[in-house]
Design a protein around this motif. Sequence first.
Motif, PDB file in Angstrom:
ATOM      1  N   GLU A  24      15.977  -3.642   4.766  1.00  0.00           N
ATOM      2  CA  GLU A  24      17.105  -2.893   5.340  1.00  0.00           C
ATOM      3  C   GLU A  24      18.345  -3.149   4.484  1.00  0.00           C
ATOM      4  N   VAL A  25      19.331  -2.266   4.598  1.00  0.00           N
ATOM      5  CA  VAL A  25      20.588  -2.464   3.869  1.00  0.00           C
ATOM      6  C   VAL A  25      21.210  -3.803   4.233  1.00  0.00           C
ATOM      7  N   ALA A  26      21.103  -4.188   5.511  1.00  0.00           N
ATOM      8  CA  ALA A  26      21.680  -5.454   5.977  1.00  0.00           C
ATOM      9  C   ALA A  26      21.104  -6.654   5.231  1.00  0.00           C
ATOM     10  N   ASP A  27      19.861  -6.537   4.764  1.00  0.00           N
ATOM     11  CA  ASP A  27      19.244  -7.646   4.036  1.00  0.00           C
ATOM     12  C   ASP A  27      19.949  -7.922   2.709  1.00  0.00           C
ATOM     13  N   LEU A  28      20.562  -6.898   2.125  1.00  0.00           N
ATOM     14  CA  LEU A  28      21.232  -7.054   0.829  1.00  0.00           C
ATOM     15  C   LEU A  28      22.729  -7.291   0.952  1.00  0.00           C
ATOM     16  N   MET A  36      22.577  -2.501  -9.312  1.00  0.00           N
ATOM     17  CA  MET A  36      21.758  -2.158  -8.144  1.00  0.00           C
ATOM     18  C   MET A  36      20.305  -2.551  -8.379  1.00  0.00           C
ATOM     19  N   LEU A  37      19.792  -2.286  -9.584  1.00  0.00           N
ATOM     20  CA  LEU A  37      18.399  -2.614  -9.871  1.00  0.00           C
ATOM     21  C   LEU A  37      18.201  -4.124  -9.968  1.00  0.00           C
ATOM     22  N   LEU A  38      19.202  -4.843 -10.478  1.00  0.00           N
ATOM     23  CA  LEU A  38      19.120  -6.304 -10.486  1.00  0.00           C
ATOM     24  C   LEU A  38      19.113  -6.852  -9.054  1.00  0.00           C
ATOM     25  N   GLY A  39      19.906  -6.242  -8.184  1.00  0.00           N
ATOM     26  CA  GLY A  39      19.907  -6.671  -6.783  1.00  0.00           C
ATOM     27  C   GLY A  39      18.542  -6.499  -6.148  1.00  0.00           C
ATOM     28  N   ALA A  40      17.898  -5.384  -6.434  1.00  0.00           N
ATOM     29  CA  ALA A  40      16.543  -5.154  -5.921  1.00  0.00           C
ATOM     30  C   ALA A  40      15.560  -6.147  -6.525  1.00  0.00           C
ATOM     31  N   ALA A  41      15.733  -6.428  -7.817  1.00  0.00           N
ATOM     32  CA  ALA A  41      14.827  -7.357  -8.500  1.00  0.00           C
ATOM     33  C   ALA A  41      14.854  -8.736  -7.852  1.00  0.00           C
ATOM     34  N   GLN A  42      16.038  -9.249  -7.553  1.00  0.00           N
ATOM     35  CA  GLN A  42      16.153 -10.560  -6.918  1.00  0.00           C
ATOM     36  C   GLN A  42      15.512 -10.557  -5.537  1.00  0.00           C
ATOM     37  N   HIS A  43      15.773  -9.504  -4.769  1.00  0.00           N
ATOM     38  CA  HIS A  43      15.234  -9.409  -3.409  1.00  0.00           C
ATOM     39  C   HIS A  43      13.713  -9.294  -3.427  1.00  0.00           C
ATOM     40  N   GLU A  68       6.500  12.970  -5.165  1.00  0.00           N
ATOM     41  CA  GLU A  68       7.316  11.757  -5.335  1.00  0.00           C
ATOM     42  C   GLU A  68       8.724  11.956  -4.788  1.00  0.00           C
ATOM     43  N   THR A  69       9.253  13.169  -4.916  1.00  0.00           N
ATOM     44  CA  THR A  69      10.587  13.433  -4.372  1.00  0.00           C
ATOM     45  C   THR A  69      10.551  13.398  -2.847  1.00  0.00           C
ATOM     46  N   GLU A  70       9.540  14.002  -2.262  1.00  0.00           N
ATOM     47  CA  GLU A  70       9.404  13.983  -0.803  1.00  0.00           C
ATOM     48  C   GLU A  70       9.256  12.556  -0.301  1.00  0.00           C
ATOM     49  N   PHE A  71       8.505  11.749  -1.039  1.00  0.00           N
ATOM     50  CA  PHE A  71       8.345  10.341  -0.669  1.00  0.00           C
ATOM     51  C   PHE A  71       9.681   9.608  -0.712  1.00  0.00           C
ATOM     52  N   ALA A  72      10.451   9.800  -1.776  1.00  0.00           N
ATOM     53  CA  ALA A  72      11.747   9.129  -1.905  1.00  0.00           C
ATOM     54  C   ALA A  72      12.712   9.593  -0.824  1.00  0.00           C
ATOM     55  N   ILE A  73      12.672  10.868  -0.471  1.00  0.00           N
ATOM     56  CA  ILE A  73      13.510  11.388   0.617  1.00  0.00           C
ATOM     57  C   ILE A  73      13.179  10.669   1.920  1.00  0.00           C
ATOM     58  N   GLU A  74      11.892  10.512   2.175  1.00  0.00           N
ATOM     59  CA  GLU A  74      11.442   9.830   3.387  1.00  0.00           C
ATOM     60  C   GLU A  74      11.957   8.395   3.434  1.00  0.00           C
ATOM     61  N   VAL A  75      11.874   7.702   2.303  1.00  0.00           N
ATOM     62  CA  VAL A  75      12.358   6.317   2.231  1.00  0.00           C
ATOM     63  C   VAL A  75      13.865   6.264   2.492  1.00  0.00           C
ATOM     64  N   ALA A  76      14.614   7.179   1.886  1.00  0.00           N
ATOM     65  CA  ALA A  76      16.066   7.194   2.082  1.00  0.00           C
ATOM     66  C   ALA A  76      16.427   7.475   3.541  1.00  0.00           C
ATOM     67  N   ARG A  77      15.718   8.394   4.170  1.00  0.00           N
ATOM     68  CA  ARG A  77      15.992   8.694   5.581  1.00  0.00           C
ATOM     69  C   ARG A  77      15.709   7.498   6.461  1.00  0.00           C
ATOM     70  N   GLU A  78      14.630   6.781   6.165  1.00  0.00           N
ATOM     71  CA  GLU A  78      14.332   5.557   6.918  1.00  0.00           C
ATOM     72  C   GLU A  78      15.451   4.537   6.760  1.00  0.00           C
ATOM     73  N   LEU A  79      16.002   4.455   5.560  1.00  0.00           N
ATOM     74  CA  LEU A  79      16.972   3.413   5.239  1.00  0.00           C
ATOM     75  C   LEU A  79      18.360   3.714   5.789  1.00  0.00           C
ATOM     76  N   VAL A  80      18.850   4.952   5.593  1.00  0.00           N
ATOM     77  CA  VAL A  80      20.250   5.254   5.930  1.00  0.00           C
ATOM     78  C   VAL A  80      20.403   6.356   6.977  1.00  0.00           C
ATOM     79  N   PHE A 126      17.631   0.386  -1.285  1.00  0.00           N
ATOM     80  CA  PHE A 126      16.787   1.564  -1.460  1.00  0.00           C
ATOM     81  C   PHE A 126      15.663   1.288  -2.446  1.00  0.00           C
ATOM     82  N   TRP A 127      15.992   0.689  -3.599  1.00  0.00           N
ATOM     83  CA  TRP A 127      14.948   0.401  -4.575  1.00  0.00           C
ATOM     84  C   TRP A 127      13.918  -0.576  -4.009  1.00  0.00           C
ATOM     85  N   ALA A 128      14.382  -1.589  -3.301  1.00  0.00           N
ATOM     86  CA  ALA A 128      13.447  -2.569  -2.731  1.00  0.00           C
ATOM     87  C   ALA A 128      12.516  -1.914  -1.708  1.00  0.00           C
ATOM     88  N   ARG A 129      13.091  -1.093  -0.847  1.00  0.00           N
ATOM     89  CA  ARG A 129      12.279  -0.432   0.179  1.00  0.00           C
ATOM     90  C   ARG A 129      11.323   0.579  -0.454  1.00  0.00           C
TER      91      ARG A 129
END
Length: 401
Positions: A9-13, A119-126, A316-328, A389-392
């Motif tokens: 979740e965004v709160a995790d970062l 942003m990508l470094l933040g995902a990498a650490q998480h 892949e775009t539909e998948f990423a849209i789904e992930v973004a909707r779940e997240l935000v 978003f990248w982590a999720r």
Amino acid sequence: MNQATRLTEVADLQPAGQALREIRHHIHRHPELAYEEVQTADLVAQRLEAWGWQVTRGVGKTGVVGTLKVGDGVGNSARSIGIRADMDALPIVEETGLPYASATPGKMHACGHDGHTTMLLGAAQHLAATRRFSGTVHLYFQPAEESGVDSGAKKMIEDGLFERFPCDAVFGVHNHPGAEPGVFLFRKGPFMSAGDKAVIVIEGVGGHAARPHLTVDPVVVAASIVMALQTIVARNVDPAQPAVVTVGSMHAGTANNVIASTARLELSVRSFSADVRALLKKRIAELAQAQAESYGAKATVEYIEGYPVVINSEAETEFAIEVARELVGHDKVVAQADLLMGSEDFAFMLQKRPGTFLRIGNGVGEDGCMVHNPHYDFNDTNLPVGAAFWARLVERYLGQR
């Protein structure tokens, strides 16, 4: 990983927000141009290594690839994903007045690549800390997105990127002034235009400004060519097809009382269709040469094909849209954004692998300064959001199927 595993979740970062800002501000203060990203690449590599990633340096000259594998590499864990962030800055004098403004005169991060990298470094650490996925993640930290020709994406691919660090799908992001921070914008199919460059050199006959009848003035010829070029999109291109021909640079002469011998025009040319792209190339040369000849001058045209059209794959775009909707949430996701006439060398990666290139809002009005502007700055509120978003995305893509 089973289906019950909690996703990022965004709160995790958010707790990492301050550390991410410090990384971003450091990169911003020390900008490096295309293929000069030595310090930035070192910072990226050192952070990844400290977090347990396998690191490969010097991919595509100054590129860095981080690899993290979880699982035994068979079954579901045989899957792989690639995520790209660009690292280079621009030759612009910064005028933000920020405490972390560029310390290198004439260079600045005026396009937000410092934010993309962070942003990508933040995902990498998480991801390294949580490891809530099964498969292989490759992070592509790319040089020279801004080069226009001989770009970093192309150079990394030529250096065996997808053979050495293979992925089933590849993803990338760019910030988007004009949309609220934290808003994700997607588009299936063509999204960003092909970007080409044309250089027109006009050869006339120089002389004294008081005796123009004894010269062939290349400035007049250049002015005529500039105006004639405006008719290509208006009268030659199908109105249903987007296209742009912009004369961005015009140079001739050094003194007011001297008629120069030569003039030079540099053009930016944008299109979405292969047929339109070919038509633009043809008509630019024809018009320039005909206009010059009509004045008794000569025009030489060099046409340089740059980045191809960014074409996002459907699944892949539909998948990423789904992930973004779940997240935000649905209200912060634009599923089919407008076409963009800007260009992006991530298009080369999408020619090799399915995937999607998305945008994240960077602010509106006074808070959304356009990129490539000396007053631009990446919006730090996006750092934990983009990292989450990248982590999720990784957790969902490499989750149990």
